[in-house]
Design a protein around this motif. Sequence first.
Motif, PDB file in Angstrom:
ATOM      1  N   PRO A   8     -33.786  -5.614  13.430  1.00 15.92           N
ATOM      2  CA  PRO A   8     -34.391  -6.581  14.347  1.00 15.92           C
ATOM      3  C   PRO A   8     -35.525  -7.400  13.738  1.00 15.92           C
ATOM      4  N   ASN A  10     -26.003 -14.429  27.987  1.00 17.78           N
ATOM      5  CA  ASN A  10     -27.361 -14.380  27.454  1.00 17.78           C
ATOM      6  C   ASN A  10     -27.912 -15.761  27.156  1.00 17.78           C
ATOM      7  N   ASN A  52     -31.794 -15.044  27.644  1.00 16.20           N
ATOM      8  CA  ASN A  52     -32.087 -13.716  27.110  1.00 16.20           C
ATOM      9  C   ASN A  52     -31.963 -13.735  25.588  1.00 16.20           C
ATOM     10  N   LYS A  92     -33.725 -12.104  23.510  1.00 16.24           N
ATOM     11  CA  LYS A  92     -33.969 -10.778  22.913  1.00 16.24           C
ATOM     12  C   LYS A  92     -32.660 -10.105  22.518  1.00 16.24           C
ATOM     13  N   ASP A  93     -31.684 -10.097  23.428  1.00 20.00           N
ATOM     14  CA  ASP A  93     -30.416  -9.425  23.114  1.00 20.00           C
ATOM     15  C   ASP A  93     -29.568 -10.233  22.140  1.00 20.00           C
ATOM     16  N   GLU A 111     -31.435  -9.159  18.852  1.00 16.20           N
ATOM     17  CA  GLU A 111     -31.047  -7.766  18.601  1.00 16.20           C
ATOM     18  C   GLU A 111     -29.603  -7.596  19.063  1.00 16.20           C
ATOM     19  N   TYR A 112     -28.701  -8.242  18.340  1.00 16.30           N
ATOM     20  CA  TYR A 112     -27.335  -8.468  18.803  1.00 16.30           C
ATOM     21  C   TYR A 112     -26.540  -7.185  19.030  1.00 16.30           C
ATOM     22  N   ASN A 127     -27.417  -4.843  20.726  1.00 15.22           N
ATOM     23  CA  ASN A 127     -27.595  -4.489  22.136  1.00 15.22           C
ATOM     24  C   ASN A 127     -26.381  -4.872  22.969  1.00 15.22           C
TER      25      ASN A 127
END
Length: 270
Positions: free
Chosen positions: A146, A205, A210, A212-213, A216-217, A219
């Motif tokens: 990340p 997303n 979103n 963040k996801d 931080e794929y 996720n």
Amino acid sequence: MSGNTSTNKMPVLFIGHGSPMNIVLDNSYTQSLMKLGKELPRPKAIMVISAHWMTDGTYVTCNEKPKTIYDFYGFPRRLYEVDYPSPGAPNEAELACKTVRKATVECSNQWGLDHASWAVLKHMYPEADIPVFEMSIDYSFNEWHPKMMQYHYDLASELKELRNHGVLIIGSGNIVHNLGLIDFQNVDAKPYDWAVELDEKVKENLLSGNHKDLIEYLNMGEVAKLGIPTLDHYLPMIYAIALQEEDETLEFTHEGFQHASVSMRGFKIG
């Protein structure tokens, strides 16, 4: 002439460029690019973050006359006969070097325009009369985590000032891109279920903001491992979303798949 010259902030694009065969094909994807070229405000210059220029560190092309690079092999001869003789944009490239502070961005005259750039721009701006330069992707990290993804996102966010100088920024890659499972023979092959699932998760997303996801794929589950086996084609999308302002909308310019395992999703921000 495509669009009107605008002094307002330029939009940002992510384009799924897919197979080099799209250079000569007339399909819904290439038609969507032609439509974009006609509808967008005319840029002063174009910067492409290329999935095909992986470097140790980050570079931009500062060539006055960038060469057309045929970075693909085994395709029909007619693809290698296409040229895209656009001028370079050394002033805007140098501005990119000065604007980014989180990393060192350097000028390079050793590269030109690979097909992540010109295969797309050939349809958007066929007259090749807009100055173009590329930005490479730093691929020197030894492991993917990340913090590395966040590094790219933070670097890209510092490029926002270029939009105010009339630069159209395009991330050119593919969100889902697994060449190990590709159906080379059939461009319209039915996409794999896992590919569709990942593409839909990314879509959700993107629409919800979103990031963040998306950064931080993993996720997004096991489908992310199949759909993003390497990050070269995924990272240009990260660069595009990093440039999204809080009040800016995102709309999809194309959706679909080619060769079963390549998502051709594209979007516009702003």
